[in-house]
Write a protein that holds these residues in place. Sequence first.
Motif, short mmCIF file in Angstrom:
data_model
loop_
_atom_site.label_atom_id
_atom_site.label_comp_id
_atom_site.label_asym_id
_atom_site.label_seq_id
_atom_site.Cartn_x
_atom_site.Cartn_y
_atom_site.Cartn_z
N THR A 113 9.01 -40.04 -88.69
CA THR A 113 8.30 -40.23 -87.42
C THR A 113 6.85 -40.56 -87.71
O THR A 113 6.22 -39.95 -88.57
CB THR A 113 8.39 -38.97 -86.54
N GLN A 114 6.34 -41.55 -86.97
CA GLN A 114 4.96 -41.99 -87.15
C GLN A 114 4.32 -42.24 -85.79
O GLN A 114 4.95 -42.81 -84.90
CB GLN A 114 4.92 -43.28 -87.97
N ASP A 115 3.09 -41.81 -85.63
CA ASP A 115 2.29 -42.16 -84.46
C ASP A 115 1.52 -43.43 -84.80
O ASP A 115 0.54 -43.39 -85.56
CB ASP A 115 1.35 -41.02 -84.06
N TYR A 116 1.97 -44.54 -84.25
CA TYR A 116 1.44 -45.85 -84.61
C TYR A 116 0.40 -46.29 -83.59
O TYR A 116 0.61 -46.16 -82.38
CB TYR A 116 2.59 -46.86 -84.65
N GLU A 117 -0.72 -46.81 -84.07
CA GLU A 117 -1.78 -47.31 -83.18
C GLU A 117 -2.16 -48.72 -83.59
O GLU A 117 -2.46 -48.99 -84.76
CB GLU A 117 -3.01 -46.41 -83.22
N THR A 143 10.26 -43.59 -84.54
CA THR A 143 11.20 -42.96 -85.47
C THR A 143 11.88 -44.08 -86.24
O THR A 143 12.45 -44.99 -85.64
CB THR A 143 12.24 -42.12 -84.72
N ASP A 180 9.55 -44.25 -79.03
CA ASP A 180 9.61 -43.24 -77.97
C ASP A 180 8.83 -43.81 -76.79
O ASP A 180 7.61 -43.68 -76.72
CB ASP A 180 9.01 -41.93 -78.46
N SER A 217 6.08 -42.10 -74.91
CA SER A 217 4.83 -41.76 -75.61
C SER A 217 3.84 -42.92 -75.61
O SER A 217 2.72 -42.77 -76.09
CB SER A 217 5.12 -41.37 -77.06
N ARG A 256 -0.79 -47.17 -78.43
CA ARG A 256 -0.26 -46.14 -79.32
C ARG A 256 1.18 -45.83 -78.93
O ARG A 256 1.54 -45.86 -77.75
CB ARG A 256 -1.11 -44.87 -79.25
N LEU A 257 1.98 -45.49 -79.94
CA LEU A 257 3.40 -45.28 -79.70
C LEU A 257 3.98 -44.45 -80.84
O LEU A 257 3.67 -44.70 -82.01
CB LEU A 257 4.11 -46.64 -79.64
N ARG A 258 4.81 -43.48 -80.48
CA ARG A 258 5.50 -42.70 -81.52
C ARG A 258 6.79 -43.41 -81.91
O ARG A 258 7.58 -43.79 -81.06
CB ARG A 258 5.81 -41.29 -81.00
#
Length: 221
Positions: A6-10, A20, A63, A66, A16-18
């Motif tokens: 899982t990564q919180d990507y910006e 998987t 996600d 998110s 921004r988006l979480r």
Amino acid sequence: MTQTHTQDYERADGRRLRLTYAEPDGAVRGGLVVLHEVGAVTDAARLLVASLAVEGWLAVAPDIGSATGGADQGEGAGAALLAATDTTLAWLVDRGVRGDQMGVVGFDLGGTAALVVAANRELGAAVSVGGRGIEVPAAPGLPPLIDIVGGLASPWLGLYGDNGDEAGQAEIDKLKELAGRSKIATNVVRYAGASHRFDADPDAAAEAWQRTLSWFDAHLR
């Protein structure tokens, strides 16, 4: 089974988006966006992401709930879906995946979402496994699928269980007819007696999985 992460990507634009995702052990054949059903990314979505990675695809599930910095909430589910998909595609580009090697796949309501994406974005391929909203919108902001399937922008495969009733059969047959008018490659397969989730028919589920892999094999090169 391949491990998911899982990564919180910006992005540079503030979106921004979480995510998987799972990576293949060997060479990456391309990238697949996995669209989940209602709510957050589920264990079923994680299993699908991992299973696709085993087949050589860099698979990633956004996600959607998110997402920030994308479409305004008032624009509805369709705009939020497309904004989240665009952010996920940008992540794949960052990982070195070319546009003609990108696809999208969704199950259940995610299958509905995959068709919406296929009608609005030029990708290498798209697959919907099940999905609601063929004649009546599945959620506010989403169109009836019969209204968009004739103008697809991406090669699309639809795999549907008809629930063993005449109404379900007629809906899917109508969708197939309209998809055939598209100027791009399409195929719609109806599984007699299977549910929209394929839960009660393992043979249909296995056949649908093989058709999914074959569609991506044929169109993502």
